[in-house]
Write a protein that holds these residues in place. Structure first.
Motif, mmCIF file in Angstrom:
data_model
loop_
_atom_site.group_PDB
_atom_site.id
_atom_site.type_symbol
_atom_site.label_atom_id
_atom_site.label_comp_id
_atom_site.label_asym_id
_atom_site.label_seq_id
_atom_site.Cartn_x
_atom_site.Cartn_y
_atom_site.Cartn_z
ATOM 1 N N THR A 131 0.830 -1.201 0.000
ATOM 2 C CA THR A 131 0.000 0.000 0.000
ATOM 3 C C THR A 131 0.866 1.253 0.000
ATOM 4 O OG1 THR A 131 -1.640 1.273 1.249
ATOM 5 C CG2 THR A 131 -0.173 -0.128 2.526
ATOM 6 N N VAL A 134 -0.455 3.388 4.406
ATOM 7 C CA VAL A 134 -1.140 2.483 5.330
ATOM 8 C C VAL A 134 -2.007 3.252 6.316
ATOM 9 C CG1 VAL A 134 0.643 2.413 7.134
ATOM 10 C CG2 VAL A 134 -0.779 0.376 6.692
ATOM 11 N N LEU A 137 -5.691 3.276 5.617
ATOM 12 C CA LEU A 137 -6.380 1.987 5.654
ATOM 13 C C LEU A 137 -6.733 1.622 7.096
ATOM 14 C CD1 LEU A 137 -4.228 -0.084 3.124
ATOM 15 C CD2 LEU A 137 -6.370 1.130 2.683
ATOM 16 N N THR A 138 -7.719 0.757 7.234
ATOM 17 C CA THR A 138 -8.164 0.308 8.553
ATOM 18 C C THR A 138 -7.776 -1.150 8.755
ATOM 19 O OG1 THR A 138 -10.064 1.796 8.432
ATOM 20 C CG2 THR A 138 -10.144 0.045 10.079
ATOM 21 N N GLN A 139 -7.152 -1.424 9.889
ATOM 22 C CA GLN A 139 -6.795 -2.808 10.182
ATOM 23 C C GLN A 139 -8.055 -3.635 10.431
ATOM 24 O OE1 GLN A 139 -4.112 -2.738 13.525
ATOM 25 N NE2 GLN A 139 -2.300 -2.559 12.231
ATOM 26 N N GLU A 140 -8.020 -4.873 9.952
ATOM 27 C CA GLU A 140 -9.101 -5.812 10.225
ATOM 28 C C GLU A 140 -8.993 -6.271 11.682
ATOM 29 O OE1 GLU A 140 -12.361 -8.210 9.899
ATOM 30 O OE2 GLU A 140 -11.620 -6.836 8.350
ATOM 31 N N TRP A 151 -0.421 -7.775 11.573
ATOM 32 C CA TRP A 151 -0.868 -7.087 10.371
ATOM 33 C C TRP A 151 0.375 -6.704 9.570
ATOM 34 C CZ3 TRP A 151 -2.843 -6.616 15.206
ATOM 35 C CH2 TRP A 151 -4.216 -6.832 15.368
ATOM 36 N N TYR A 153 2.409 -5.279 6.139
ATOM 37 C CA TYR A 153 2.299 -4.436 4.946
ATOM 38 C C TYR A 153 3.677 -3.942 4.533
ATOM 39 C CZ TYR A 153 3.498 0.174 6.744
ATOM 40 O OH TYR A 153 4.194 1.241 7.230
ATOM 41 N N ASP A 179 -5.392 -8.125 5.792
ATOM 42 C CA ASP A 179 -5.066 -7.489 7.075
ATOM 43 C C ASP A 179 -5.628 -6.077 7.158
ATOM 44 O OD1 ASP A 179 -3.773 -9.677 8.049
ATOM 45 O OD2 ASP A 179 -1.749 -8.866 7.930
ATOM 46 N N TYR A 180 -5.695 -5.423 6.011
ATOM 47 C CA TYR A 180 -6.253 -4.065 5.958
ATOM 48 C C TYR A 180 -7.540 -4.060 5.126
ATOM 49 C CZ TYR A 180 -2.014 -2.546 8.267
ATOM 50 O OH TYR A 180 -1.001 -2.374 9.185
ATOM 51 N N GLY A 184 -7.180 -2.827 1.343
ATOM 52 C CA GLY A 184 -5.770 -3.211 1.277
ATOM 53 C C GLY A 184 -5.513 -4.292 0.246
#
Length: 601
Positions: A131, A134, A137-140, A151, A153, A179-180, A184
């Motif tokens: 990405t 980062v 983006l939102t972490q899962e 997570w 990346y 993960d994102y 992501g």
């Protein structure tokens, strides 16, 4: 039985240009130039039908003898290009990010690149997200994983590590690709596409041609996104559908799969059962990932299952153990003979360490071939080829009967999607999710067109014909449902009795094999039924004792009898929901255009 023979290509040999086949004007010029006109009668018949005299004899068509073609396949394990944002360098080792700041992209695979580039096609598992930013983006969330949640990346330019290192194809079907979340994953896919690196996973097969051999590949994740599991029946249906569709278009079929337990040197029984079934479905090579340590290769029915290739260029750990540091480049030669038959040579393992110094615990993220004979032998042994009997001994058990089953689809065209109202004359529609007359009280479909599998639509023809005898018609409320619509429904009503959880499997609606239907009379008016559509209560189930109205009870019995007569089965909790009894032959439709036929065909 899968077809091992590729279609022959007819080739005509170029006709030889003999002097006597040349046109008359050229002969005359030749004769005049060299003073041979007096003897032309020896060449040209004294016949006025010159065109007939100079017709070329019928050319002989010589079929060239097809030659065998060969290709070398290489495969490596987990490549995490980056790390977790919480990582920081310590006194023992630096993070992947910190090493990348001082090294260019060629550094990481420099010691193995000559070997990887020397193969015709090299596969790897790309485990993590690429990405540009980062922070947006939102972490899962992964609460179920506790302190084992990570997570991973890396920035977009890390894709050059793959390109410069000789990696040709990656799978992104693993437990860190989301993960994102979906954003992501989609950004990673876009970066790989722009870099020209084919990827596979989550219904994105690829076919690559090398040395006139077509190599097809799919990526599967038996763990499910973010390790939340899969509906095994749906998983196998999807795998079978992908393999079945790809098999006719390739000479060699490679499945990359994420599965098993971390830190264990042997596969578990589920891996073995699924691995065997993938070969039975038509795969030639199965390449496994996830355990982070190397696991054996099984020779099964003339094909190979590599249960785990272990780690390779893995930024997920700053230090390495004696188990995780030993890995290898798995390699074999595949040959397709003149008749299209595939044969696989015995594989070989080029033993490697995940770091450049096998005696160090610090991970420098530079996999290197092993020269020390002791660890090299150990790495080779871990990936060694075993017969099924030898694998059973190593695992300490006798394999019970495989609990999983798969029914191959013989008529592949039956799996195509059709526009049902044009395919089934007399079918009526009222697509509730295209209106605001649904439990979400708003439209969330892009179209009110009705799409179904061809074989499912064929069954509906029988339903419509039989209902006509009652003076009734079939009204369809819902059919094919895109997965994004399924997610919206689940988020609104996360109740698995009524809405399939998109994180653990796919609705049969997404397969294109389920319909939500009711009856209408000769004037198009809906008849009385137990409840309205999407009544999420016991009143909607098939227990006739719940139904107070005798008319509703009778109408439901007619609908059920006719649907079952024509190859559908009920879903107990919803009187309107019916599924094609052959649903198990298919997988989810995630790209409608790829399988959509012209209307009515």
């Amino acid at each position: 039985m899968r077809d091992k023979h590729s279609e022959k290509k007819a080739r005509k040999s170029a006709p030889k240009k003999h002097f006597y086949n040349r046109p008359l004007p050229l002969l005359i010029i030749f004769a005049m130039t060299f003073g041979l006109t007096g003897s032309l009668h020896n060449i040209v018949p004294p016949d006025s039908s010159l065109s007939a005299s100079y017709e070329s004899p019928e050319e002989m068509i010589v079929e060239p003898v097809p030659q065998p073609r060969s290709i070398t396949i290489s495969a490596v394990g987990d490549c995490t290009l980056g790390c977790d944002t919480r990582y920081a360098s310590n006194s023992v080792a630096k993070t992947f990010f910190d090493v990348a700041k001082t090294k260019d992209a060629s550094y990481f695979l420099a010691n193995v690149a000559p070997t990887l580039r020397g193969a015709d096609l090299t596969f790897a598992n790309l485990e993590g997200v690429l990405t540009a930013d980062v922070t947006r983006l939102t972490q899962e969330p992964k609460p179920e994983q506790g302190n084992k949640a990570y997570w991973f990346y890396g920035p977009p330019n890390y894709v050059d590590i793959l390109k410069l290192g000789g990696i040709d194809v990656v799978t992104v079907a693993n437990n860190h690709s989301h993960d994102y979340k979906d954003e992501g994953y989609e950004e990673t896919a876009a970066i790989l596409t722009e870099a020209g690196i084919p990827f596979t996973g989550y219904d994105e097969p690829v076919v690559i041609t090398r040395n006139d051999i077509r190599v097809g590949s799919i990526g599967l994740n038996l763990l499910g996104k973010n390790e939340r599991g899969v509906d095994i029946e749906a998983f196998l249906d999807n795998a079978g559908a992908q393999i079945g569709n790809l098999r006719a278009n390739c000479d060699l079929l490679v499945v990359q799969i994420h599965w098993g337990d971390e830190g264990v040197r042997m596969p578990n029984l589920r891996q073995v059962n699924v691995g065997h079934l993938l070969i039975d479905m038509g795969a030639d090579i199965v390449l496994g990932h996830h355990s982070h340590v190397a696991q054996p290769t099984e020779f099964y029915k003339g094909r190979y299952i590599v249960y785990s290739l272990g780690n390779f260029c893995f930024g997920g750990n700053q230090t390495v153990s004696s188990d995780t540091k030993l890995t290898g480049i798995w390699q074999l030669e595949a040959t397709v003979d003149g008749e299209g038959r595939l044969s696989l040579a015995a594989p070989k393992v080029i033993p490697c360490s995940v770091n450049s110094d096998v005696n160090s615990v610090a991970n420098d993220y530079q996999p290197t071939p092993l020269t020390d004979s002791v660890p090299a032998q150990s790495a080779v042994e871990r990936l060694a080829v075993l017969s099924t009997e030898e694998l059973q001994k190593r695992m300490g058990l006798v394999f019970p009967e495989n609990p999983y089953h798969y029914a191959p689809l013989t008529d592949k065209s039956a799996g195509n999607m059709v526009e049902a109202l044009q395919y089934v004359p007399g079918l009526k529609k009222d697509i509730r999710y295209y209106s605001d007359r649904n439990f979400l009280q708003g439209s969330f479909y892009d179209s009110d067109k009705v799409y179904l599998r061809k074989s499912t639509a064929e069954k509906l023809k029988g339903v419509v014909a039989e209902l006509k005898e009652y003076g009734l018609a079939l009204l369809i409320w819902d059919a094919y449902r895109p997965q994004e619509a399924q997610r919206k429904m689940w988020e609104a009503v996360p109740d698995a009795r009524y809405i399939a959880n998109p994180d653990t499997g796919y609705s049969r609606h997404t397969y294109g094999t389920a319909v939500d239907v009711t009856l209408v009379d000769a004037y198009g008016a809906e008849v009385v039924m137990p409840t309205d559509f999407d009544n999420f209560s016991v009143l909607a189930n098939h227990d006739l004792s719940n139904i107070e109205s005798e008319d509703a009870r009778n109408n439901l019995q007619v609908l059920r009898r006719v649907m079952e007569n024509n190859g559908f089965e009920i879903y107990y909790n919803e009187w309107w929901h019916y599924e094609d009894v052959d649903s198990g032959k298919y997988g989810p439709v995630l790209d409608l255009l790829k399988v959509l036929e012209k209307p009515g065909i």
